[in-house]
Write a protein that holds these residues in place. Structure first.
Motif: not given
Length: 304
Positions: A261-277
């Motif tokens: 919902x934050x990254x792609x609420x309209x498209x509803x598919x996973x979005x890659x992001x640089x992440x601090x695991x």
């Protein structure tokens, strides 16, 4: 004659064995040569990839430093603008006082007022120059932000598949379900052979549900200015999921919903992001660049 014949047979057998061993040795040698060639080719490709990433890292580091310098300069110019505006207001106030209290025939007063008017005009011209510079800096700032976003996209494209959840810094697909909770609960309910299949099936089913735009398990909270969408815990499907598969699986789906919902609420598919695991948050460019630089240096030390 019998001894000679027996000896001859033994020699024939040994000769056949020797020939088989020679052929096997030749085959092993060919396999070894092919493997060495593959390893050399892989090593060259890895070296090219390392050099490419290193160049990318250095370029993004330079862009980041430029952006920071521009921001600092902009802040300094804004401070200068505020100071000038205060000085102009102060001069205007003094001129008004002198006009009301001064004697128009007093040459000293006239001279002082002229000086103050000239100073006021200079300050106005200086302020105008500062405002023009601020406008240019704001344009550059927007360009810098665009460059930073472009740098993040390039890093994501270059690092996808190379860095993941097994490293502190990597690429995370926001909105993609974590399979671990599904596997953990399936291990309790199924045999070792069935657990993996059931976990993958269950996870895939819910991933497809997440992509469905007609399912919108969110509600608004807060006032108009601070209103935001949050996951609706009373959603029937989420309540059913929690009841059937437990808290851990429910939380995994909830987290994926919030990310999507934050990254792609309209498209509803996973979005890659640089992440601090390690800290479970979005990674900064500085963190990514530092991690890659240290990783490349470590690889070079191992090779040497």
């Amino acid at each position: 004659m019998r001894k000679l014949q027996s000896w001859a047979k033994d020699l024939d057998k040994k000769e056949a064995l020797t020939e088989q061993e020679r052929q096997k040795l030749d085959e092993d040698k060919k396999k070894s040569d092919a493997m060495n060639k593959s390893l050399q080719l892989a090593s060259r490709e890895q070296k090219k990839a390392d050099e490419s990433v290193l160049r990318l890292v250095e370029e993004h580091k330079r862009q980041k430093e430029e952006a920071l310098n521009k921001i600092l300069h902009l802040e300094k110019q804004l401070d200068t603008k505020q100071t000038l505006e205060m000085e102009i207001q102060e001069l205007k106030g003094k001129l008004q006082v002198m006009k009301h209290l001064g004697d128009d025939d007093d040459e000293a007063v006239k001279e002082k007022m002229k000086e103050m008017n000239d100073e006021l005009e200079d300050k106005k011209a200086e302020l105008e120059g500062v405002e023009q510079m601020n406008s240019a800096l704001m344009t550059k700032e927007r360009q810098s932000n665009d460059e930073i976003q472009a740098a993040r996209k390039k890093l994501i494209a270059g690092l996808t598949g190379l860095l993941g959840a097994e490293t502190d810094i990597g690429v995370k697909r926001m909105g993609e379900l974590d399979e671990k909770p599904f596997l953990n609960v399936c291990k309790w309910r199924y045999s070792a052979n069935e657990a993996m299949v059931e976990a993958v099936t269950l996870c895939s089913t819910w991933q497809e549900k997440l992509k469905n735009p007609s399912w919108h398990p969110f509600k608004c909270e807060g006032t108009e200015d601070n209103a935001k969408e949050v996951v609706d815990e009373e959603d029937e499907q989420l309540k059913k999921l929690k009841g059937e598969w437990g808290e851990e699986v429910h939380n995994a789906v909830k987290t994926a919903l919030e990310e999507m919902n934050e990254y792609n609420g309209s498209g509803r598919y996973a979005t890659p992001e640089l992440w601090n695991f390690k800290e479970r948050r979005k990674a900064t460019l500085k963190e990514v660049i530092t991690f890659i630089s240290n990783d490349i240096k470590s690889l070079k030390r191992k090779r040497t």
